[in-house]
Scaffold this motif. Structure first.
Motif, PDB file in Angstrom:
ATOM      1  N   UNK A   3       0.848  -1.188   0.000  1.00 34.54           N
ATOM      2  CA  UNK A   3       0.000   0.000   0.000  1.00 34.54           C
ATOM      3  C   UNK A   3       0.887   1.242   0.000  1.00 34.54           C
ATOM      4  N   UNK A   4       0.297   2.346  -0.343  1.00 38.99           N
ATOM      5  CA  UNK A   4       1.066   3.570  -0.623  1.00 38.99           C
ATOM      6  C   UNK A   4       1.935   4.003   0.541  1.00 38.99           C
ATOM      7  N   UNK A   5       1.437   3.853   1.749  1.00 35.06           N
ATOM      8  CA  UNK A   5       2.168   4.347   2.914  1.00 35.06           C
ATOM      9  C   UNK A   5       3.057   3.289   3.559  1.00 35.06           C
ATOM     10  N   UNK A   6       3.248   2.149   2.909  1.00 36.77           N
ATOM     11  CA  UNK A   6       4.062   1.090   3.515  1.00 36.77           C
ATOM     12  C   UNK A   6       5.492   1.537   3.842  1.00 36.77           C
ATOM     13  N   UNK A   7       6.167   2.308   2.979  1.00 36.41           N
ATOM     14  CA  UNK A   7       7.524   2.750   3.335  1.00 36.41           C
ATOM     15  C   UNK A   7       7.585   3.517   4.644  1.00 36.41           C
ATOM     16  N   UNK A   8       6.466   4.147   5.037  1.00 35.17           N
ATOM     17  CA  UNK A   8       6.443   4.890   6.306  1.00 35.17           C
ATOM     18  C   UNK A   8       6.637   3.963   7.497  1.00 35.17           C
ATOM     19  N   UNK A   9       6.243   2.686   7.345  1.00 30.82           N
ATOM     20  CA  UNK A   9       6.404   1.722   8.442  1.00 30.82           C
ATOM     21  C   UNK A   9       7.867   1.403   8.691  1.00 30.82           C
TER      22      UNK A   9
END
Length: 238
Positions: free
Chosen positions: A131-137
């Protein structure tokens, strides 16, 4: 009244799906594949199918490359359907990706617990669960930060907030965490599919009930194994 808008909302996608269905390998094709002795034989058998174009520019075959190419084809076709879908089909397709999202988030949790570079783990995540925000994890440096990021950045937030706490990520067996999230997800998906009634509710109801029973059984087994392991660990320190 519903039939008046069917072609506008779903007619095009039905035609696309029928085309995808015609590209599925036949029983004869699978029998021929079982008789292949080398990967080049596999490539030759697939040349006449829709998978042939995936391999025609690959001079050297490998099982991992073949699996990756087939997965990429699946994801590309799925994303195309979801991009052109409207509600409620679009939401139904979103639900289908949540299982892969859970696996990907569990992979990142495992990496964080073992102090692995989570950026490297992104390459191992299943593309259907990206999902789009996965790198934020990956910015999280401990499980507490990762838990808070999941609650904010992912569609899985309701399942985490209702079933798990940040402390659980540290203390619980990772498979118990996975099965607990799956349980909440399957129950949510079941209630959503039942809201349609008709064949959708009947078919998806049976399918999700079977998956839920299997998951519940696995969850109980993992909890039992975890209790036994904790008991043995406690006794070893006495």
């Amino acid at each position: 009244m519903e039939g008046l808008f069917y072609n506008a909302d779903d007619g095009y996608l039905e035609g696309i799906v029928r085309g995808y269905r015609s590209s599925i390998l036949t029983n004869t094709a699978y029998i021929n594949l079982t008789q292949c002795e080398t990967l080049e034989d596999v490539k030759l058998q697939l040349a006449a199918s829709d998978y042939g174009t995936l391999l025609q520019n690959e001079p050297h075959m490998s099982t991992s490359m073949l699996a990756q190419k087939c997965t990429d084809k699946l994801v590309q076709e799925f994303d195309y359907i979801r991009a052109h879908a409207v509600a409620p089909l679009q939401q139904f397709l979103d639900y289908m990706t949540y299982a892969y999202m859970i696996d990907n988030v569990i992979l990142l949790i495992t990496g964080t617990l073992h102090e692995r570079d989570t950026h490297e783990l992104l390459e191992r995540c299943h593309p259907l669960g990206v999902f789009e925000s996965m790198p934020a994890l990956c910015v999280a440096t401990n499980v507490a930060e990762l838990y808070n990021s999941v609650l904010v950045e992912t569609p899985l937030a309701p399942y985490f907030s209702d079933c798990l706490s940040a402390e659980d990520l540290d203390e619980m067996n990772i498979e118990i965490i996975r099965n607990t999230l799956y349980k909440a997800y399957l129950e949510d998906f079941y209630h959503f599919s039942q809201s349609f009634g008709g064949p959708t509710a009947e078919i998806m109801g049976e399918l999700l009930q079977v998956k839920h029973k299997n998951n519940t059984g696995q969850l109980n087994i993992n909890k039992l194994d975890d209790r036994i392991l904790r008991t043995m660990t406690t006794r070893s320190w006495e």
